[in-house]
Design a protein around this motif. Structure first.
Motif, PDB file in Angstrom:
ATOM      1  N   CYS A  96       0.354  -1.280   0.306  1.00 13.71           N
ATOM      2  CA  CYS A  96      -0.034  -0.456   0.126  1.00 13.71           C
ATOM      3  C   CYS A  96       0.661   1.593   0.234  1.00 13.71           C
ATOM      4  O   CYS A  96       2.266   1.280   0.812  1.00 13.71           O
ATOM      5  N   PRO A  97       0.298   2.193  -0.552  1.00 13.48           N
ATOM      6  CA  PRO A  97       0.971   3.814  -0.218  1.00 13.48           C
ATOM      7  C   PRO A  97       1.111   4.118   0.942  1.00 13.48           C
ATOM      8  O   PRO A  97      -0.021   4.061   1.245  1.00 13.48           O
ATOM      9  N   ASP A  98       1.850   4.701   1.073  1.00 11.57           N
ATOM     10  CA  ASP A  98       1.725   5.261   2.619  1.00 11.57           C
ATOM     11  C   ASP A  98       1.066   6.001   3.533  1.00 11.57           C
ATOM     12  O   ASP A  98       1.272   5.618   4.442  1.00 11.57           O
ATOM     13  N   GLU A  99       0.349   6.516   2.559  1.00 13.75           N
ATOM     14  CA  GLU A  99      -1.055   7.369   3.284  1.00 13.75           C
ATOM     15  C   GLU A  99      -2.317   6.679   3.456  1.00 13.75           C
ATOM     16  O   GLU A  99      -2.804   6.645   3.903  1.00 13.75           O
ATOM     17  N   ASN A 100      -1.905   5.011   2.676  1.00 12.45           N
ATOM     18  CA  ASN A 100      -3.441   4.210   2.767  1.00 12.45           C
ATOM     19  C   ASN A 100      -3.665   3.317   3.857  1.00 12.45           C
ATOM     20  O   ASN A 100      -2.336   3.950   4.884  1.00 12.45           O
ATOM     21  N   ILE A 101      -4.373   3.539   4.616  1.00 17.68           N
ATOM     22  CA  ILE A 101      -4.493   2.659   5.954  1.00 17.68           C
ATOM     23  C   ILE A 101      -6.084   1.823   5.533  1.00 17.68           C
ATOM     24  O   ILE A 101      -7.059   2.401   4.164  1.00 17.68           O
ATOM     25  N   GLY A 102      -6.210   0.907   6.634  1.00 17.05           N
ATOM     26  CA  GLY A 102      -7.139  -0.340   6.072  1.00 17.05           C
ATOM     27  C   GLY A 102      -8.208  -0.629   7.308  1.00 17.05           C
ATOM     28  O   GLY A 102      -7.899  -0.739   8.762  1.00 17.05           O
ATOM     29  N   LEU A 103      -9.483  -0.714   6.936  1.00 13.55           N
ATOM     30  CA  LEU A 103      -9.947  -0.897   8.191  1.00 13.55           C
ATOM     31  C   LEU A 103     -10.845  -2.325   8.011  1.00 13.55           C
ATOM     32  O   LEU A 103     -11.669  -2.841   6.719  1.00 13.55           O
ATOM     33  N   SER A 104     -11.406  -3.036   8.619  1.00 14.33           N
ATOM     34  CA  SER A 104     -11.814  -4.586   8.854  1.00 14.33           C
ATOM     35  C   SER A 104     -13.972  -3.800   8.483  1.00 14.33           C
ATOM     36  O   SER A 104     -13.610  -2.956   8.554  1.00 14.33           O
ATOM     37  N   THR A 105     -14.311  -4.958   7.901  1.00 12.33           N
ATOM     38  CA  THR A 105     -15.664  -4.768   7.540  1.00 12.33           C
ATOM     39  C   THR A 105     -16.287  -3.400   8.813  1.00 12.33           C
ATOM     40  O   THR A 105     -17.357  -2.633   8.680  1.00 12.33           O
ATOM     41  N   PRO A 106     -16.641  -4.195   9.815  1.00 11.00           N
ATOM     42  CA  PRO A 106     -17.537  -3.001  10.744  1.00 11.00           C
ATOM     43  C   PRO A 106     -16.969  -2.015  11.059  1.00 11.00           C
ATOM     44  O   PRO A 106     -17.950  -0.830  10.760  1.00 11.00           O
ATOM     45  N   GLY A 107     -15.285  -1.310  10.926  1.00 10.26           N
ATOM     46  CA  GLY A 107     -15.410  -0.323  11.102  1.00 10.26           C
ATOM     47  C   GLY A 107     -14.996   0.484   8.926  1.00 10.26           C
ATOM     48  O   GLY A 107     -15.950   1.599   9.730  1.00 10.26           O
ATOM     49  N   PHE A 108     -15.286  -0.118   8.942  1.00  9.74           N
ATOM     50  CA  PHE A 108     -15.365   0.437   6.930  1.00  9.74           C
ATOM     51  C   PHE A 108     -16.699   1.018   7.142  1.00  9.74           C
ATOM     52  O   PHE A 108     -17.331   2.201   6.394  1.00  9.74           O
ATOM     53  N   VAL A 109     -17.487   0.133   7.350  1.00 10.93           N
ATOM     54  CA  VAL A 109     -19.136   0.673   6.973  1.00 10.93           C
ATOM     55  C   VAL A 109     -19.238   2.478   7.863  1.00 10.93           C
ATOM     56  O   VAL A 109     -20.443   2.837   7.757  1.00 10.93           O
ATOM     57  N   HIS A 110     -18.652   2.431   8.449  1.00  8.78           N
ATOM     58  CA  HIS A 110     -18.488   3.628   9.366  1.00  8.78           C
ATOM     59  C   HIS A 110     -18.997   4.822   8.531  1.00  8.78           C
ATOM     60  O   HIS A 110     -19.214   5.781   8.202  1.00  8.78           O
ATOM     61  N   PHE A 111     -18.452   4.507   7.309  1.00  9.54           N
ATOM     62  CA  PHE A 111     -17.391   5.629   6.556  1.00  9.54           C
ATOM     63  C   PHE A 111     -18.408   6.077   4.923  1.00  9.54           C
ATOM     64  O   PHE A 111     -18.412   6.340   3.786  1.00  9.54           O
ATOM     65  N   ALA A 112     -18.470   4.374   4.651  1.00  8.75           N
ATOM     66  CA  ALA A 112     -19.232   4.097   3.494  1.00  8.75           C
ATOM     67  C   ALA A 112     -19.300   2.278   3.783  1.00  8.75           C
ATOM     68  O   ALA A 112     -19.431   1.620   3.923  1.00  8.75           O
ATOM     69  N   PRO A 113     -20.530   1.923   2.741  1.00 10.72           N
ATOM     70  CA  PRO A 113     -20.890   0.364   1.505  1.00 10.72           C
ATOM     71  C   PRO A 113     -19.775  -0.052   1.502  1.00 10.72           C
ATOM     72  O   PRO A 113     -18.702   0.778   1.391  1.00 10.72           O
ATOM     73  N   THR A 114     -19.642  -1.030   1.812  1.00 12.11           N
ATOM     74  CA  THR A 114     -18.604  -2.240   1.298  1.00 12.11           C
ATOM     75  C   THR A 114     -18.440  -2.531  -0.132  1.00 12.11           C
ATOM     76  O   THR A 114     -16.785  -2.434  -0.738  1.00 12.11           O
ATOM     77  N   SER A 115     -19.267  -1.515  -0.746  1.00 12.86           N
ATOM     78  CA  SER A 115     -19.068  -1.877  -2.369  1.00 12.86           C
ATOM     79  C   SER A 115     -18.591  -0.872  -2.618  1.00 12.86           C
ATOM     80  O   SER A 115     -18.562  -0.991  -4.168  1.00 12.86           O
ATOM     81  N   ALA A 116     -18.222   0.285  -2.130  1.00 12.02           N
ATOM     82  CA  ALA A 116     -17.484   1.045  -2.752  1.00 12.02           C
ATOM     83  C   ALA A 116     -16.624   1.025  -2.793  1.00 12.02           C
ATOM     84  O   ALA A 116     -14.978   1.746  -2.917  1.00 12.02           O
ATOM     85  N   GLY A 117     -15.753  -0.143  -1.308  1.00 13.23           N
ATOM     86  CA  GLY A 117     -14.089  -0.942  -1.726  1.00 13.23           C
ATOM     87  C   GLY A 117     -12.892   0.293  -1.414  1.00 13.23           C
ATOM     88  O   GLY A 117     -12.512  -0.633  -0.044  1.00 13.23           O
ATOM     89  N   ILE A 118     -14.154   1.512  -1.239  1.00 11.17           N
ATOM     90  CA  ILE A 118     -12.485   2.281  -0.900  1.00 11.17           C
ATOM     91  C   ILE A 118     -13.518   3.529  -0.606  1.00 11.17           C
ATOM     92  O   ILE A 118     -13.985   4.384  -1.067  1.00 11.17           O
TER      93      ILE A 118
END
Length: 127
Positions: A96-118
């Motif tokens: 991953c590029p330096d500024e990228n971060i990852g979240l598991s699905t329960p955290g990711f869905v706070h910001f977008a639906p999983t279908s968004a991917g990023i």
């Protein structure tokens, strides 16, 4: 005992003021956790985070054994579109590029639906 407690709180506040938190802007991606670089096994039902390999390996005090990296005792504070989430760091993304971060699905869905991917333009800091 109250005065000692008050002194402790004041000392803690002073430490917090002296520490410098660097805020980054990058891309958030959805990932499936497992056995992470910190040595913890996490499941897809847990809210956990990953950082780039560079961020992980250049964190102050990083060691050759990733399980002993002090970053593993920290969390990411993530903000995007008025939503804020604090999540423990458990892994890194090797490519991953330096500024990228990852979240598991329960955290990711706070910001977008999983279908968004990023999600682009997220602000994050290690605390």
């Amino acid at each position: 005992m109250r005065p000692a407690f008050a002194i402790f709180l004041l000392a803690s506040a002073l430490v917090a003021v002296d520490s410098q938190v660097v805020v980054h802007t990058g891309t958030l991606f959805n990932f499936v956790p497992g056995l992470g670089a910190c040595g913890f096994t996490n499941t897809s039902s847990q809210t956990v985070a990953s950082v780039s390999n560079h961020t992980f390996n250049t964190f102050a005090g990083a060691t050759a054994n990733p399980n002993n990296n002090p970053i593993c005792k920290h969390s990411l504070n993530i903000t995007h579109g008025g939503t804020h989430l604090a999540v423990p760091i458990v892994d890194f993304c090797a490519s991953c590029p330096d500024e990228n971060i990852g979240l598991s699905t329960p955290g990711f869905v706070h910001f977008a639906p999983t279908s968004a991917g990023i999600v682009t333009g997220v602000s994050w800091s290690i605390v």
